[in-house]
Design a protein around this motif. Sequence first.
Motif, PDB file in Angstrom:
ATOM      1  N   ALA A  11     -18.110   3.828 -14.218  1.00 53.64           N
ATOM      2  CA  ALA A  11     -18.889   3.538 -13.006  1.00 53.64           C
ATOM      3  C   ALA A  11     -18.696   2.081 -12.594  1.00 53.64           C
ATOM      4  O   ALA A  11     -18.603   1.768 -11.400  1.00 53.64           O
ATOM      5  N   GLU A  12     -18.619   1.181 -13.568  1.00 51.65           N
ATOM      6  CA  GLU A  12     -18.396  -0.238 -13.281  1.00 51.65           C
ATOM      7  C   GLU A  12     -17.034  -0.449 -12.611  1.00 51.65           C
ATOM      8  O   GLU A  12     -16.898  -1.223 -11.666  1.00 51.65           O
ATOM      9  N   ARG A  13     -16.026   0.245 -13.099  1.00 51.30           N
ATOM     10  CA  ARG A  13     -14.690   0.110 -12.513  1.00 51.30           C
ATOM     11  C   ARG A  13     -14.689   0.588 -11.057  1.00 51.30           C
ATOM     12  O   ARG A  13     -14.132  -0.083 -10.171  1.00 51.30           O
ATOM     13  N   ILE A  14     -15.286   1.728 -10.829  1.00 48.29           N
ATOM     14  CA  ILE A  14     -15.321   2.276  -9.464  1.00 48.29           C
ATOM     15  C   ILE A  14     -16.096   1.335  -8.548  1.00 48.29           C
ATOM     16  O   ILE A  14     -15.676   1.062  -7.412  1.00 48.29           O
ATOM     17  N   ALA A  15     -17.206   0.815  -9.035  1.00 47.41           N
ATOM     18  CA  ALA A  15     -18.007  -0.124  -8.236  1.00 47.41           C
ATOM     19  C   ALA A  15     -17.187  -1.356  -7.868  1.00 47.41           C
ATOM     20  O   ALA A  15     -17.194  -1.814  -6.718  1.00 47.41           O
ATOM     21  N   GLY A  16     -16.473  -1.893  -8.846  1.00 43.79           N
ATOM     22  CA  GLY A  16     -15.661  -3.071  -8.602  1.00 43.79           C
ATOM     23  C   GLY A  16     -14.571  -2.828  -7.577  1.00 43.79           C
ATOM     24  O   GLY A  16     -14.329  -3.654  -6.686  1.00 43.79           O
ATOM     25  N   ASN A  17     -13.910  -1.685  -7.657  1.00 37.76           N
ATOM     26  CA  ASN A  17     -12.833  -1.374  -6.718  1.00 37.76           C
ATOM     27  C   ASN A  17     -13.360  -1.056  -5.320  1.00 37.76           C
ATOM     28  O   ASN A  17     -12.735  -1.410  -4.322  1.00 37.76           O
ATOM     29  N   LEU A  18     -14.500  -0.368  -5.256  1.00 38.65           N
ATOM     30  CA  LEU A  18     -15.098  -0.128  -3.940  1.00 38.65           C
ATOM     31  C   LEU A  18     -15.354  -1.447  -3.228  1.00 38.65           C
ATOM     32  O   LEU A  18     -15.122  -1.589  -2.021  1.00 38.65           O
ATOM     33  N   SER A  19     -15.806  -2.421  -3.993  1.00 38.44           N
ATOM     34  CA  SER A  19     -16.147  -3.709  -3.412  1.00 38.44           C
ATOM     35  C   SER A  19     -14.911  -4.563  -3.110  1.00 38.44           C
ATOM     36  O   SER A  19     -14.722  -5.030  -1.989  1.00 38.44           O
ATOM     37  N   LEU A  53     -11.456  -3.860  -3.310  1.00 35.36           N
ATOM     38  CA  LEU A  53     -10.303  -3.290  -2.610  1.00 35.36           C
ATOM     39  C   LEU A  53     -10.640  -2.729  -1.240  1.00 35.36           C
ATOM     40  O   LEU A  53      -9.804  -2.769  -0.329  1.00 35.36           O
ATOM     41  N   TYR A  54     -11.853  -2.197  -1.083  1.00 35.53           N
ATOM     42  CA  TYR A  54     -12.164  -1.474   0.150  1.00 35.53           C
ATOM     43  C   TYR A  54     -13.363  -2.043   0.900  1.00 35.53           C
ATOM     44  O   TYR A  54     -13.848  -1.436   1.855  1.00 35.53           O
ATOM     45  N   GLY A  55     -13.821  -3.197   0.478  1.00 33.51           N
ATOM     46  CA  GLY A  55     -14.817  -3.927   1.248  1.00 33.51           C
ATOM     47  C   GLY A  55     -16.181  -3.294   1.348  1.00 33.51           C
ATOM     48  O   GLY A  55     -16.948  -3.601   2.274  1.00 33.51           O
ATOM     49  N   ILE A  56     -16.535  -2.419   0.414  1.00 32.70           N
ATOM     50  CA  ILE A  56     -17.868  -1.808   0.448  1.00 32.70           C
ATOM     51  C   ILE A  56     -18.898  -2.833   0.008  1.00 32.70           C
ATOM     52  O   ILE A  56     -18.835  -3.367  -1.099  1.00 32.70           O
ATOM     53  N   GLN A  57     -19.822  -3.114   0.895  1.00 35.90           N
ATOM     54  CA  GLN A  57     -20.851  -4.110   0.630  1.00 35.90           C
ATOM     55  C   GLN A  57     -22.222  -3.450   0.547  1.00 35.90           C
ATOM     56  O   GLN A  57     -22.386  -2.265   0.868  1.00 35.90           O
ATOM     57  N   LYS A  58     -23.187  -4.236   0.142  1.00 36.10           N
ATOM     58  CA  LYS A  58     -24.558  -3.735   0.057  1.00 36.10           C
ATOM     59  C   LYS A  58     -24.996  -3.201   1.423  1.00 36.10           C
ATOM     60  O   LYS A  58     -24.821  -3.867   2.443  1.00 36.10           O
ATOM     61  N   GLY A  59     -25.529  -1.996   1.432  1.00 34.98           N
ATOM     62  CA  GLY A  59     -25.988  -1.365   2.666  1.00 34.98           C
ATOM     63  C   GLY A  59     -24.959  -0.486   3.341  1.00 34.98           C
ATOM     64  O   GLY A  59     -25.309   0.326   4.210  1.00 34.98           O
ATOM     65  N   ARG A  66     -24.679   0.472  -8.088  1.00 38.78           N
ATOM     66  CA  ARG A  66     -24.355  -0.839  -8.677  1.00 38.78           C
ATOM     67  C   ARG A  66     -24.093  -1.887  -7.615  1.00 38.78           C
ATOM     68  O   ARG A  66     -24.480  -3.060  -7.765  1.00 38.78           O
ATOM     69  N   VAL A  67     -23.419  -1.506  -6.513  1.00 36.98           N
ATOM     70  CA  VAL A  67     -23.074  -2.486  -5.475  1.00 36.98           C
ATOM     71  C   VAL A  67     -24.031  -2.434  -4.292  1.00 36.98           C
ATOM     72  O   VAL A  67     -23.834  -3.129  -3.299  1.00 36.98           O
ATOM     73  N   GLN A  93      -9.166   2.171 -11.611  1.00 35.98           N
ATOM     74  CA  GLN A  93      -8.426   1.078 -12.226  1.00 35.98           C
ATOM     75  C   GLN A  93      -9.405   0.016 -12.731  1.00 35.98           C
ATOM     76  O   GLN A  93     -10.525  -0.103 -12.248  1.00 35.98           O
ATOM     77  N   LYS A  94      -8.927  -0.801 -13.655  1.00 34.74           N
ATOM     78  CA  LYS A  94      -9.774  -1.856 -14.201  1.00 34.74           C
ATOM     79  C   LYS A  94     -10.165  -2.838 -13.100  1.00 34.74           C
ATOM     80  O   LYS A  94      -9.332  -3.243 -12.295  1.00 34.74           O
ATOM     81  N   SER A  95     -11.444  -3.186 -13.049  1.00 34.93           N
ATOM     82  CA  SER A  95     -11.925  -4.077 -12.003  1.00 34.93           C
ATOM     83  C   SER A  95     -13.238  -4.714 -12.435  1.00 34.93           C
ATOM     84  O   SER A  95     -13.960  -4.175 -13.276  1.00 34.93           O
ATOM     85  N   GLU A  96     -13.545  -5.854 -11.857  1.00 36.86           N
ATOM     86  CA  GLU A  96     -14.795  -6.548 -12.129  1.00 36.86           C
ATOM     87  C   GLU A  96     -15.746  -6.364 -10.948  1.00 36.86           C
ATOM     88  O   GLU A  96     -15.336  -6.389  -9.789  1.00 36.86           O
ATOM     89  N   VAL A  97     -17.033  -6.210 -11.247  1.00 36.58           N
ATOM     90  CA  VAL A  97     -18.038  -6.043 -10.200  1.00 36.58           C
ATOM     91  C   VAL A  97     -18.576  -7.405  -9.788  1.00 36.58           C
ATOM     92  O   VAL A  97     -18.977  -8.200 -10.645  1.00 36.58           O
TER      93      VAL A  97
END
Length: 530
Positions: A56-64, A66-72, A94-95, A169-173
């Motif tokens: 879940a942490e990896r997906i959260a990091g990549n959403l943010s 790589l694809y610019g998903i922000q809070k809201g 998480r994000v 993929q491996k990513s940081e949140v």
Amino acid sequence: MKVVKEKHFNRLVNVYEQRPHTLTDMLKDTKEAFPDKEALVAGDERLTYTQLWDQAERIAGNLSSLYGIQKGDRVAVLLANSIEFALLVFACARVGAILVTLNTRLQETELAYMLNHSGAKLLVVDYEFVSKVEKLRDSFSIDAVQHFFLIGKSETNRKDYFPFEILQQKSEVPDISVSQDDPLFIMYTSGTTGVPKGAIGSHLGAIHSVVSYNLVLKSAAHTRTLIAVPLFHVTGLIGQLLHMVYVGGTSVLVRRYKTEEYIRLVSEENITFLFNVPSIYVMMLSHPRFQEYTYYSVNCIAYGGAPMSEETIARLRRVFKGAYLHNAYGATETTSPTTIMPQEYADSKLNSIGLPVPVAELKIVDEAGMTCPTGEVGQLLIKGPMVISGYWDNEEANETSFRDGYWCSGDLARIDEDGFVYIMDRMKDMINRGGEKIYSIEVENTLYNHPNILEAAVIGVPDHVYGEILKAYVIAKAQANLGEEEVKQFVRERLADYKVPAIVEFVTELPRNPGGKVMKAKLKEMSKQR
């Protein structure tokens, strides 16, 4: 657990004093307490709580990143029950993104409205629903959706679907502050005008709901549940998946309910906790292979969404000896439970939907809004931290659906001298087909669009499996050659399959009162006489 008062969404409500504040806090607590315990099972795939957290942490990091998903931002999912669905729930939480859970049975018209209304920035779709999305994209504009992700392989010729694996993929949140009052999801419910309403669920509501389930059902880390009801509904998402994460239990996921697979997995996976609409229990008990399996592990059976017959309750008690049966009542707007039957109750309470959960405040009001005396029938109003903050971009619904901090359920109910709640009837002609709530006006509006239909009225009629099914009374235009199957197909092409009338009866007139309003009670009487 101690209950205190706090102010949320401009309402002073009862809350559990000791609780996690967000879904991320909840998952982290459970991961630290049960790092190697089985959290999710789907087919041959099994994830521990540590693996669930990490993925879940990896997906959260990549959403943010790589694809610019922000809070809201809104992230929509058109998925069957799957581990990926569960991962996205926690990744979005998480994000601070808002998950838009789309019903996979809806038609393209309905899905397009929800995607546009919510302003979803990203859509994740299962391979088996890609053709539906393709039709949607060919016929409607969904400009807000910037990215499409695909789970599994598909025959699509479009090149703009990213494989879901990219998000793993491996990513940081990044450091994002998420509060308990922040939106968690948007779930669309049928609107009385035929336009769906987007109920905004919060971290606060989800947390309080899972704590309530835990307190009343007495679940624990050894609890194992089999999720066959859709995760895009609150029962599957809150009553089972998030409930199990809170207590450190295990969720076994099946893509969709199939009776033989379900009864086999209950036995093979040593399931302890069942939670379904009554029609599923009817189908289980009636299946020819039901007696071939043993179910010694089952100790808790919950049901809701529709009435359960006394005959079915008696059969469940005989088959699942020693298991507690819990009727539960709630709605999308209450993030699942409002009332739950306790473990012990008298048979005289069999038709009750139980007692209010510890943080719920209920009252019954008459047409003037005055509180009814004990035992008197009126509209059920509900207040508590689990009640949604409101509807997405729908001021009219927000103004009419809430009163003095209470959500107006639209259900007619009574509360007895012991505090047990009974649903007596539904207001506004809502039909309940196996737990799927359908407003007749939505189906009627669709029927009126048929070129050969002059008038139409839709009611619910009793059914031994689904509780209720839809019946349409139709007046055809003069000289029109209109058949039952044509009417059904017309609805099927425009609405979800569960909204298609099972029965179509052609009549020459509809009963009306002096004011010209169709008398649906009369139609129901007419149906009984057929």
